[in-house]
Write a protein that holds these residues in place. Structure first.
Motif, PDB file in Angstrom:
ATOM      1  N   ALA A   1      -5.489  17.282   0.573  1.00  0.00           N
ATOM      2  CA  ALA A   1      -4.779  16.325   1.421  1.00  0.00           C
ATOM      3  C   ALA A   1      -4.973  14.902   0.923  1.00  0.00           C
ATOM      4  CB  ALA A   1      -5.259  16.455   2.872  1.00  0.00           C
ATOM      5  N   LEU A   2      -6.197  14.559   0.541  1.00  0.00           N
ATOM      6  CA  LEU A   2      -6.465  13.214   0.051  1.00  0.00           C
ATOM      7  C   LEU A   2      -5.806  12.981  -1.302  1.00  0.00           C
ATOM      8  CD1 LEU A   2      -7.868  10.604   0.740  1.00  0.00           C
ATOM      9  CD2 LEU A   2      -9.968  11.471  -0.287  1.00  0.00           C
TER      10      LEU A   2
ATOM     11  N   GLU B   1      -1.113  10.214  -4.071  1.00  0.00           N
ATOM     12  CA  GLU B   1       0.170  10.247  -4.775  1.00  0.00           C
ATOM     13  C   GLU B   1       1.206   9.326  -4.134  1.00  0.00           C
ATOM     14  OE1 GLU B   1       1.639  14.171  -5.010  1.00  0.00           O
ATOM     15  OE2 GLU B   1       0.119  14.860  -6.442  1.00  0.00           O
ATOM     16  N   SER B   2       1.067   9.087  -2.830  1.00  0.00           N
ATOM     17  CA  SER B   2       2.065   8.298  -2.116  1.00  0.00           C
ATOM     18  C   SER B   2       1.796   6.799  -2.154  1.00  0.00           C
ATOM     19  CB  SER B   2       2.128   8.754  -0.656  1.00  0.00           C
ATOM     20  OG  SER B   2       0.937   8.377   0.033  1.00  0.00           O
TER      21      SER B   2
ATOM     22  N   ILE C   1       0.811  -1.202   0.000  1.00  0.00           N
ATOM     23  CA  ILE C   1       0.000   0.000   0.000  1.00  0.00           C
ATOM     24  C   ILE C   1       0.849   1.257   0.000  1.00  0.00           C
ATOM     25  CG2 ILE C   1      -1.675   1.284   1.385  1.00  0.00           C
ATOM     26  CD1 ILE C   1      -2.919  -1.308   2.128  1.00  0.00           C
ATOM     27  N   GLY C   2       2.021   1.242   0.528  1.00  0.00           N
ATOM     28  CA  GLY C   2       2.833   2.440   0.563  1.00  0.00           C
ATOM     29  C   GLY C   2       2.591   3.201   1.857  1.00  0.00           C
ATOM     30  N   ILE C   3       2.710   4.520   1.800  1.00  0.00           N
ATOM     31  CA  ILE C   3       2.557   5.353   2.992  1.00  0.00           C
ATOM     32  C   ILE C   3       1.087   5.532   3.309  1.00  0.00           C
ATOM     33  CG2 ILE C   3       3.051   7.617   3.977  1.00  0.00           C
ATOM     34  CD1 ILE C   3       5.414   7.791   2.036  1.00  0.00           C
TER      35      ILE C   3
ATOM     36  N   PRO D   1       1.899   3.097  -9.007  1.00  0.00           N
ATOM     37  CA  PRO D   1       1.464   4.292  -8.289  1.00  0.00           C
ATOM     38  C   PRO D   1      -0.027   4.523  -8.546  1.00  0.00           C
ATOM     39  CG  PRO D   1       3.515   4.703  -9.462  1.00  0.00           C
ATOM     40  CD  PRO D   1       3.013   3.362  -9.919  1.00  0.00           C
ATOM     41  N   TYR D   2      -0.690   5.070  -7.557  1.00  0.00           N
ATOM     42  CA  TYR D   2      -2.148   5.201  -7.619  1.00  0.00           C
ATOM     43  C   TYR D   2      -2.622   5.838  -8.918  1.00  0.00           C
ATOM     44  CZ  TYR D   2      -6.888   6.346  -6.087  1.00  0.00           C
ATOM     45  OH  TYR D   2      -8.254   6.455  -5.991  1.00  0.00           O
TER      46      TYR D   2
END
Length: 317
Positions: free
Chosen positions: A101-102, A107-108, A36-38, A125-126
């Motif tokens: 913010a979302l 992006e992360s 999932i990443g950060i 990446p998303y």
């Protein structure tokens, strides 16, 4: 069109004309959260991606611009117009607030392709994932049946079973065919009539289409082959179609089109054997009041000669 007036008889490999059979001419995602990443603070992998980035209206993943109401509820830009500027969660009026913010959280992230359960091993990446999924080789195929608006999708074995059991499509083994199409009223082509036969050879499945339709002002008959698989694999095969009588014949040779291309796209590209109605009636003979059209053909696999680099046909025995 009254399809009861149309019939087709076909024979596969090794069958003589007297052995010809008669048939009527008739018309899950897997969620893997290990990469999932950060993640935002306080959120677990099981909930973060799908709860934060899933639109509450259409349930699709959200991409910029992501909108939010004054209470912080989010939705995608497409659905913002559908809800008449009212938040679907709290019913408060929506402004033009972006949830930056979302968008940054998205992006992360790195997520597996939605077709992971069908065999795709890729992680993206998303914001790249959606583009990949539109072209992913593991994405389900659409049902190739042309006679109805069928929304069924699946892999090739599933669609073969679906065609046989739900659409009652004729199934044949072998890579040569000999079909005779009979229609009692050949003048009637206002509504497209169709026939689909599935052939199994070289370990693959092929769809043979035959139909009548208006090409501009001219009524025509058309036959073409589609490969049940991707375009790159379809290029490994070739096929020929032949129709004729009275000392005349038409021959078509080509590469089958992948069922990734819709039936209508292939038909409208004229990529197949096209027979004008007058020529079809000439081939039929008789008083020209009934269509009796025999179409023969074969499928072969192009094999590459490793020494010369030249493709040579490998005909099915």
């Amino acid at each position: 069109m009254d399809l009861d007036n149309i019939e087709c008889v076909s024979s596969s490999d090794g069958m003589e004309d007297e052995e010809i059979h008669t048939h009527q001419f008739s018309s899950k995602p897997h969620n893997n959260n290990n990469n999932i990443g950060i993640l935002p603070s306080g959120l677990t992998p099981a909930t973060s991606v799908h709860e934060l980035l899933e639109c509450p209206v259409c349930t699709n993943s959200m991409y910029p611009p992501i909108h939010q109401c004054h209470n912080g509820h989010t939705l995608c830009s497409t659905c913002k117009t559908r809800v008449h500027n009212r938040c679907p969660t709290c019913r408060q009026e929506l402004g033009d607030i972006r949830c930056l913010a979302l968008e940054k959280v998205a992006e992360s992230l790195e997520l597996p392709c939605r077709y992971f359960s069908l065999g795709c091993p890729e992680i993206f990446p998303y914001y790249s994932k959606l583009k990949h999924e539109a072209l992913c080789n593991f994405r389900p195929y659409n049902c190739p049946y042309a006679g109805s608006e069928c929304s069924v999708t699946g892999d090739i074995p599933f669609l073969v079973t679906h065609l046989r059991d739900d659409h009652k499509v004729d199934m044949h083994t072998g890579c040569t065919f000999n079909h005779r199409y009979v229609k009692s009223n050949p003048r009637e082509v206002e509504n497209a009539t169709w026939m689909l036969t599935v052939f199994h050879c070289f370990g693959q499945y092929f769809c043979l289409h035959f139909e009548a339709f208006q090409l501009g002002m001219a009524p025509v008959y058309m036959a073409f082959l589609r490969f049940m698989g991707d375009e790159a694999d379809a290029r490994n095969y070739s096929y020929s179609l032949e129709v004729g009588a009275n000392g005349r014949k038409l021959i078509w040779e080509g590469t089958p089109r992948s069922i990734r291309d819709s039936h209508r796209k292939v038909r409208d590209s004229h990529d197949g054997l096209i027979i004008q109605r007058n020529m079809a009636l000439f081939f039929s003979g008789g008083d020209r009041k009934e269509l009796k059209l025999r179409v023969t053909g074969k499928i072969w696999k192009e094999q590459q000669n490793l020494e010369t680099g030249v493709c040579i046909p490998n005909l099915c025995s």
